[in-house]
Scaffold this active site. Structure first.
Site, PDB file in Angstrom:
ATOM      1  CB  SER A 132      -1.048  -0.114   1.016  1.00  0.00           C
ATOM      2  OG  SER A 132      -1.893  -1.014   1.089  1.00  0.00           O
ATOM      3  CE  LYS A 184     -18.966  20.012  10.102  1.00  0.00           C
ATOM      4  NZ  LYS A 184     -17.751  20.390   9.519  1.00  0.00           N
TER       5      LYS A 184
END
Length: 331
Positions: A132, A184
């Site tokens: 990764s 949000k």
């Protein structure tokens, strides 16, 4: 059997004194052993530090940088790589043993290694794993070496969050919130994830993954079906990764030194200098040194246990998009 008065000095007080002396001896023995172990550990750490400092920064040398543990904010390490570019190093070996970390931290390392490679030959050597984000960093080197059974790849991006809504419902707890817009602070794991939030996160993950995939295609010169297979998220042994183009050569640091001598004119016997930021996040390098010193006393496993616990704690502190390979127990 006759009973009588105990002779002087053989009463309960004398027994207590004998027991006290034995307890004191045991305590002294414990602290002596503890002190000896601490001394051995400190000597091991000092030996590792001394071996890396034996060559001056401005003398010709081969710089060695260990990239281990979980990659996160990399300001100190980036500054160190920039310092190496100004040093007397003739070449740089990046020794990698990491499952990755944050995408931002990994990109910072990649950019720093590309700057460094513009000034000096830089090679990557996979010591155990370059997965990764660690593979993103490896892409910044000029050539990647890996032992046959090292692990590389895991090309992908991850965003995780726990979903505890079922538990909250079971215990009778709910979350009340007032926010400026539906997306949000979403998703948060404390309320059901709305489709819009899931789509927004998927968009971020897809954008970072496209960047990672394009970086692999550009740096490793692979495309088409080969790129599809290489970038599907799995890890490969170096032996499997070689025909895919994810590594250049099967081998360890000796193979890297031989290549540097052959292709870059850097003598194989040129002194090696270990560069480090000195922070514990450098792959917990100090615990590696301590474990080496304690192995002779049969306590290396204890040091490695502490190191593993530290790594696990680090993973728990990561925020944001991750390029990280961290299989679950049993996988």
């Amino acid at each position: 059997m006759a009973f009588g008065t105990a002779p002087p000095g053989s009463g309960a007080g004398e027994v207590d004194r004998i027991l006290d002396r034995r307890r004191l001896r045991r305590k002294l023995a414990f602290w002596r052993v503890f002190g000896a172990l601490m001394l051995v550990g400190l000597l091991a750490i000092f030996a590792g530090w001394w071996s890396g400092e034996g060559v001056s920064r401005q003398q010709p040398h081969v710089a060695r940088v260990f990239l281990g543990g979980t990659i996160r904010a990399e300001r100190e390490r980036v500054e160190m790589l920039d310092d190496i570019a100004k040093s007397g190093a003739r070449a740089v070996i990046i020794a990698i043993d990491s499952p990755g970390g944050t995408v931002v931290g990994s990109q910072a390392l990649f950019d720093a290694l590309r700057r460094l490679n513009a000034a000096k030959p830089v090679v990557g050597v996979v010591e155990g794993m370059a997965a990764s984000g660690a593979y993103i960093a490896a892409l910044g080197t000029e050539r990647i070496f890996a032992p046959r059974n090292a692990l590389v790849g895991s090309i992908g991006v991850l965003f995780q969050y726990p979903d505890v809504t079922g538990l909250m419902k079971r215990v009778g707890v709910s979350l009340e919130e007032i926010k400026s817009s539906p997306l949000k602070a979403a998703p948060n794991g404390l309320t059901p994830t709305p489709p819009g939030a899931r789509e927004a996160v998927a968009s971020m993950v897809g954008d970072s993954y496209a960047w990672f995939r394009d970086l692999v295609a550009e740096r490793r010169h692979i495309s088409g079906e080969t790129l599809e297979k290489a970038a599907d998220g799995r890890v490969f042994t170096a032996h499997q990764a070689l025909p895919l183009g994810l590594v250049d050569e099967l081998g360890d640091e000796r193979a890297a030194r031989a290549w540097l001598a052959r292709e870059k004119g850097v003598p194989e016997d040129l002194g090696l200098r270990e560069w480090s930021t000195g922070r514990s996040g450098d792959g917990f390098r100090w615990l590696h040194a301590a474990a080496a010193g304690l192995d002779g006393l049969g306590l290396g496993a204890f040091a490695r246990f502490i190191e593993s616990a530290g790594e696990a704690a680090t993973v728990g502190r990561l925020d944001g998009l991750l390029a990280l390979w961290h299989p679950r127990p049993g996988e």
